[in-house]
Design a protein around this motif. Sequence first.
Motif, PDB file in Angstrom:
ATOM      1  N   GLN A 176       0.739  -1.069   0.060  1.00 27.71           N
ATOM      2  CA  GLN A 176      -0.012   0.055  -0.162  1.00 27.71           C
ATOM      3  C   GLN A 176       0.993   1.220   0.113  1.00 27.71           C
ATOM      4  N   VAL A 177       0.485   2.189  -0.980  1.00 29.16           N
ATOM      5  CA  VAL A 177       1.521   3.493  -1.145  1.00 29.16           C
ATOM      6  C   VAL A 177       0.831   4.432   0.239  1.00 29.16           C
ATOM      7  N   GLN A 178       1.931   5.138   0.786  1.00 32.34           N
ATOM      8  CA  GLN A 178       1.412   6.069   1.598  1.00 32.34           C
ATOM      9  C   GLN A 178       2.404   7.299   1.353  1.00 32.34           C
ATOM     10  N   VAL A 179       1.850   8.448   1.146  1.00 31.33           N
ATOM     11  CA  VAL A 179       2.384   9.455   1.061  1.00 31.33           C
ATOM     12  C   VAL A 179       2.374  10.484   2.239  1.00 31.33           C
ATOM     13  N   SER A 192       6.328   5.415   1.177  1.00 33.90           N
ATOM     14  CA  SER A 192       6.369   4.352   1.233  1.00 33.90           C
ATOM     15  C   SER A 192       5.480   3.392   0.323  1.00 33.90           C
ATOM     16  N   GLY A 193       5.843   2.312  -0.096  1.00 32.65           N
ATOM     17  CA  GLY A 193       5.007   1.546  -0.768  1.00 32.65           C
ATOM     18  C   GLY A 193       5.292   1.485  -2.470  1.00 32.65           C
ATOM     19  N   LEU A 194       6.338   2.456  -2.923  1.00 32.50           N
ATOM     20  CA  LEU A 194       6.626   2.509  -4.245  1.00 32.50           C
ATOM     21  C   LEU A 194       7.922   2.970  -4.422  1.00 32.50           C
ATOM     22  N   LYS A 195       8.581   2.688  -5.243  1.00 32.17           N
ATOM     23  CA  LYS A 195      10.058   2.822  -5.541  1.00 32.17           C
ATOM     24  C   LYS A 195      10.302   4.262  -6.272  1.00 32.17           C
ATOM     25  N   PHE A 196      10.683   4.892  -5.018  1.00 30.08           N
ATOM     26  CA  PHE A 196      10.790   6.423  -5.158  1.00 30.08           C
ATOM     27  C   PHE A 196      11.474   6.936  -6.267  1.00 30.08           C
ATOM     28  N   ASP A 197      12.689   6.491  -6.547  1.00 31.32           N
ATOM     29  CA  ASP A 197      13.322   7.138  -7.806  1.00 31.32           C
ATOM     30  C   ASP A 197      12.749   6.593  -8.987  1.00 31.32           C
ATOM     31  N   ASP A 198      11.915   5.948  -9.354  1.00 33.87           N
ATOM     32  CA  ASP A 198      11.089   5.646 -10.397  1.00 33.87           C
ATOM     33  C   ASP A 198      10.117   6.820 -10.718  1.00 33.87           C
ATOM     34  N   TYR A 220      -1.349  22.260   1.055  1.00 33.65           N
ATOM     35  CA  TYR A 220      -0.468  21.717   0.229  1.00 33.65           C
ATOM     36  C   TYR A 220      -0.402  20.178   0.191  1.00 33.65           C
ATOM     37  N   TYR A 221      -0.511  19.702  -1.401  1.00 34.66           N
ATOM     38  CA  TYR A 221      -0.629  18.203  -1.461  1.00 34.66           C
ATOM     39  C   TYR A 221       0.398  17.834  -2.179  1.00 34.66           C
ATOM     40  N   CYS A 222       1.085  16.686  -1.757  1.00 30.45           N
ATOM     41  CA  CYS A 222       2.176  15.782  -2.411  1.00 30.45           C
ATOM     42  C   CYS A 222       1.577  14.882  -3.386  1.00 30.45           C
ATOM     43  N   ALA A 223       2.223  14.683  -4.585  1.00 33.31           N
ATOM     44  CA  ALA A 223       1.430  13.716  -5.516  1.00 33.31           C
ATOM     45  C   ALA A 223       2.714  13.091  -6.137  1.00 33.31           C
ATOM     46  N   ALA A 224       2.336  11.843  -6.544  1.00 35.51           N
ATOM     47  CA  ALA A 224       3.360  10.840  -7.313  1.00 35.51           C
ATOM     48  C   ALA A 224       2.384  10.111  -8.459  1.00 35.51           C
TER      49      ALA A 224
END
Length: 126
Positions: free
Chosen positions: A1-4, A25-31, A93-97
């Motif tokens: 599970q992705v957590q931002v 967490s939960g995903l490969k950040f640098d991708d 302010y929201y962070c998005a990926a």
Amino acid sequence: QVQVVESGGGSVQAGESLRLSCTVSGLKFDDYAWGWFRQSPGRERKGVSCISWLEKVHYDDSVKGRFTISRDNVKNTVYLQMDSLKPEDTGMYYCAADFNGLWHAEWDRRGNWKEWGTGIQVSVSS
């Protein structure tokens, strides 16, 4: 599970600075590309800045020269350094990926980002 998760918000006077941080967490950040959005009261959520996996960046015209986005692939963190803050910078302010779209033309569109944090408040008083 992705957590931002965003951090670093707060209340400041006009002209002061804040640095927002976003960890994941939960995903490969640098991708992935990462973005910061702002939602002011009564207004739509709008892109402020973004950074690609190759560190290509975009800024909204309203923050150019005042805000700086950066990423640390070791710490899995993306930052938004906000200097010379103005009252009109006030908002959530929201962070998005996980961007999907035309990078240069659509980076600031909410619908092109898949993963979101819950937001953090920034208040700038005059």
